[in-house]
Design a protein around this motif. Structure first.
Motif, short mmCIF file in Angstrom:
data_model
loop_
_atom_site.label_atom_id
_atom_site.label_comp_id
_atom_site.label_asym_id
_atom_site.label_seq_id
_atom_site.Cartn_x
_atom_site.Cartn_y
_atom_site.Cartn_z
N ASN A 40 -15.42 1.41 2.67
CA ASN A 40 -14.07 1.96 2.53
C ASN A 40 -14.00 3.47 2.40
O ASN A 40 -12.93 4.01 2.13
N TYR A 41 -15.09 4.18 2.62
CA TYR A 41 -15.07 5.64 2.43
C TYR A 41 -14.08 6.32 3.35
O TYR A 41 -13.59 7.41 3.05
N TRP A 42 -13.75 5.70 4.47
CA TRP A 42 -12.79 6.28 5.40
C TRP A 42 -11.44 6.53 4.74
O TRP A 42 -10.70 7.42 5.16
N MET A 43 -11.12 5.77 3.69
CA MET A 43 -9.86 6.02 2.99
C MET A 43 -9.88 7.41 2.37
O MET A 43 -8.88 8.12 2.41
N LEU A 44 -11.00 7.79 1.81
CA LEU A 44 -11.14 9.14 1.26
C LEU A 44 -11.06 10.18 2.37
O LEU A 44 -10.30 11.14 2.28
N THR A 45 -11.86 10.01 3.41
CA THR A 45 -11.93 11.05 4.44
C THR A 45 -10.61 11.22 5.16
O THR A 45 -10.20 12.36 5.43
N ASP A 46 -9.90 10.14 5.46
CA ASP A 46 -8.61 10.27 6.14
C ASP A 46 -7.59 10.99 5.26
O ASP A 46 -6.87 11.87 5.74
N VAL A 47 -7.52 10.61 3.99
CA VAL A 47 -6.55 11.24 3.09
C VAL A 47 -6.92 12.70 2.87
O VAL A 47 -6.06 13.58 2.94
N ARG A 48 -8.20 12.97 2.63
CA ARG A 48 -8.60 14.36 2.35
C ARG A 48 -8.45 15.23 3.59
O ARG A 48 -8.08 16.40 3.51
N ASP A 49 -8.70 14.66 4.78
CA ASP A 49 -8.46 15.39 6.04
C ASP A 49 -6.98 15.76 6.16
O ASP A 49 -6.64 16.88 6.57
N ALA A 50 -6.08 14.82 5.83
CA ALA A 50 -4.64 15.09 5.92
C ALA A 50 -4.23 16.16 4.92
O ALA A 50 -3.40 17.03 5.24
N ILE A 51 -4.80 16.13 3.73
CA ILE A 51 -4.51 17.16 2.72
C ILE A 51 -4.92 18.53 3.25
O ILE A 51 -4.17 19.51 3.13
N GLU A 52 -6.07 18.60 3.85
CA GLU A 52 -6.55 19.87 4.44
C GLU A 52 -5.64 20.32 5.58
O GLU A 52 -5.25 21.48 5.65
N ARG A 53 -5.29 19.39 6.45
CA ARG A 53 -4.45 19.71 7.61
C ARG A 53 -3.09 20.27 7.18
O ARG A 53 -2.55 21.15 7.84
N LEU A 54 -2.58 19.78 6.07
CA LEU A 54 -1.28 20.25 5.59
C LEU A 54 -1.39 21.49 4.69
O LEU A 54 -0.39 21.96 4.17
N GLY A 55 -2.59 22.01 4.51
CA GLY A 55 -2.76 23.22 3.73
C GLY A 55 -2.61 23.02 2.23
O GLY A 55 -2.23 23.94 1.51
N LEU A 56 -2.93 21.83 1.75
CA LEU A 56 -2.76 21.51 0.34
C LEU A 56 -4.04 21.65 -0.48
O LEU A 56 -4.04 21.35 -1.67
N SER A 57 -5.12 22.11 0.13
CA SER A 57 -6.40 22.17 -0.59
C SER A 57 -6.40 23.12 -1.77
O SER A 57 -7.22 22.98 -2.67
N GLU A 58 -5.48 24.08 -1.79
CA GLU A 58 -5.41 25.02 -2.91
C GLU A 58 -4.48 24.54 -4.02
O GLU A 58 -4.37 25.20 -5.05
N ASP A 59 -3.83 23.40 -3.81
CA ASP A 59 -2.98 22.83 -4.85
C ASP A 59 -3.86 22.48 -6.05
O ASP A 59 -4.93 21.89 -5.89
N GLU A 60 -3.44 22.85 -7.23
CA GLU A 60 -4.25 22.62 -8.44
C GLU A 60 -4.54 21.14 -8.67
O GLU A 60 -5.60 20.79 -9.17
N ARG A 61 -3.62 20.27 -8.27
CA ARG A 61 -3.86 18.82 -8.40
C ARG A 61 -4.99 18.38 -7.48
O ARG A 61 -5.84 17.57 -7.88
N VAL A 62 -5.03 18.93 -6.29
CA VAL A 62 -6.10 18.60 -5.34
C VAL A 62 -7.43 19.13 -5.86
O VAL A 62 -8.45 18.43 -5.82
N LYS A 63 -7.44 20.35 -6.35
CA LYS A 63 -8.68 20.92 -6.90
C LYS A 63 -9.22 20.06 -8.04
O LYS A 63 -10.42 19.82 -8.12
N ALA A 64 -8.33 19.59 -8.90
CA ALA A 64 -8.76 18.73 -10.01
C ALA A 64 -9.35 17.42 -9.48
O ALA A 64 -10.36 16.93 -10.00
#
Length: 119
Positions: A40-64
């Motif tokens: 099931n690791y694809w669930m992580l990679t797909d969600v984290r890829d989408a977060i990156e694509r939307l420019g959310l990687s600097e969101d403090e919640r994402v960093k945590a």
């Protein structure tokens, strides 16, 4: 979520939903969360890829959650990746991070600091 192959689930553009999904793959199921399961690791990679694509990687919640991902990596170990060629995002290389062979300079600052015990 159903899965046909890499990259074909449809994720929304809602930041709060994506971040909640990221949190869920780190927590569920409690015995071996999806982020660390070779099935099931694809669930992580797909969600984290989408977060990156939307420019959310600097969101403090994402960093945590990124930090939480690495904390739990020590407990659960890395998933066994099936892909021979993986994107050059750090979350696609949990196996190398776990082994300590992933180049530290490729990690974002908040993870380098945490990994060095500065946080």
């Amino acid at each position: 979520m159903s899965r046909k192959g890499s990259g074909d689930i449809r994720l929304g553009n809602n930041a709060d939903t994506l971040i909640e999904d990221y949190k869920s793959v780190l927590e569920y199921p409690p015995e071996l969360p999806d982020a660390y399961s070779h099935h099931n690791y694809w669930m992580l990679t797909d969600v984290r890829d989408a977060i990156e694509r939307l420019g959310l990687s600097e969101d403090e919640r994402v960093k945590a959650l990124d930090i939480e991902l690495l904390k739990r990596l020590k407990k659960y170990g890395p998933p066994a990746y099936r892909e021979k060629e993986r994107p050059d995002y750090w979350w696609w290389h949990l196996d190398d991070i776990y082994k300590g062979t992933y180049p530290e300079e490729k990690l974002p600052g908040h993870l380098r600091d945490w990994n060095n015990g500065k946080n």
